[in-house]
Design an enzyme around this catalytic site. Structure first.
Site, short mmCIF file in Angstrom:
data_model
loop_
_atom_site.label_atom_id
_atom_site.label_comp_id
_atom_site.label_asym_id
_atom_site.label_seq_id
_atom_site.Cartn_x
_atom_site.Cartn_y
_atom_site.Cartn_z
N THR A 289 13.07 -10.22 3.19
CA THR A 289 12.93 -8.88 2.60
C THR A 289 13.92 -8.62 1.48
O THR A 289 13.81 -7.62 0.79
CB THR A 289 13.12 -7.81 3.69
OG1 THR A 289 14.42 -7.96 4.27
CG2 THR A 289 12.06 -7.94 4.78
N LYS A 290 14.91 -9.52 1.32
CA LYS A 290 15.90 -9.38 0.27
C LYS A 290 16.02 -10.69 -0.50
O LYS A 290 15.78 -11.76 0.05
CB LYS A 290 17.27 -9.00 0.85
CG LYS A 290 17.28 -7.62 1.50
CD LYS A 290 18.67 -7.28 2.03
CE LYS A 290 18.69 -5.91 2.68
NZ LYS A 290 20.03 -5.56 3.22
N HIS B 95 0.84 -1.19 0.00
CA HIS B 95 0.00 0.00 0.00
C HIS B 95 0.88 1.25 0.00
O HIS B 95 1.86 1.34 0.74
CB HIS B 95 -0.92 0.01 1.22
CG HIS B 95 -2.01 -1.02 1.15
ND1 HIS B 95 -3.21 -0.77 0.56
CD2 HIS B 95 -2.05 -2.30 1.58
CE1 HIS B 95 -3.97 -1.85 0.63
NE2 HIS B 95 -3.28 -2.80 1.24
#
Length: 204
Positions: A173-174, A121
């Site tokens: 996240t990576k 978002h």
């Protein structure tokens, strides 16, 4: 020009089509669309989608489930903002949430409670509510022969390489290189396979 391209170039028609297909509050396909999902869902031979799966699957973007692949009970599959492509002999475990764009390879195992969402978002404008700012997408790619442990989260834009293991409860996240084991929040590589020694080596 295809019908899809024509609709994309005419905002008023695009809004009408979206409202016809999608419930404005539930943000899922309207009840009169869902009975026709068999026309645009592509499934390989021997594939299984259990009856309790929430199929927020629209004709906007492709949905493909490969041969002998399984989506287990209580999952949510959503391709409203991006395609969901699942390869052959892959298992989407109990209570997974898959929100496109997501590409999952062959011989992949997702354990229970895994979330893979290519959607975020937007929030940057403080003069508007977050819900008024729309969404952005970045594809997730889960390569062939990957095992993702229970209750892990795969963030938008991440690529997980071939023959990787993601430990239970990890937040990835990576991107993860091929032949690696990652754990933690945020997930870090703790092992990799060395083809010279033909052994799994711990990362120092």
């Amino acid at each position: 020009m295809s019908l899809k391209d024509y609709i994309q170039q005419h905002p008023c028609i695009k809004r009408f089509a979206y409202r016809f297909l999608m419930h404005s509050v539930k943000t899922r396909p309207n009840w009169w669309i869902r009975p026709f999902q068999f026309l645009y869902i592509k499934r390989g031979k021997g594939s299984v989608i259990y009856g309790s799966v929430r199929r927020d699957i629209t004709p906007f973007h492709p949905f493909v489930l490969g041969e002998r692949s399984v989506i287990e009970d209580f999952c949510c599959i959503n391709n409203a903002v991006g395609e969901v492509l699942i390869g052959n002999q892959t298992r989407i475990g109990l209570h997974n949430t898959i929100i496109g764009p997501v590409h999952i390879g062959n011989h992949v195992n997702l354990a229970q409670g895994v979330i893979a969402s290519g959607l975020n978002h937007n929030y940057e404008n403080v003069e508007l509510t977050i819900s008024q700012q729309g969404v952005s997408t970045s594809p997730i790619t889960i390569s062939d022969d990957v095992w993702i442990g229970a209750n892990s989260v795969i963030a938008a834009g991440v690529t997980i390489g071939k023959h990787c293991v993601v430990g239970a409860g990890s937040v990835v996240t990576k991107s993860v290189p091929d032949y690696s084991v990652v754990v933690g929040n945020p997930a870090k590589v703790i092992k990799h396979y060395d083809f010279t020694t033909r052994k799994w080596l711990k990362n120092i």
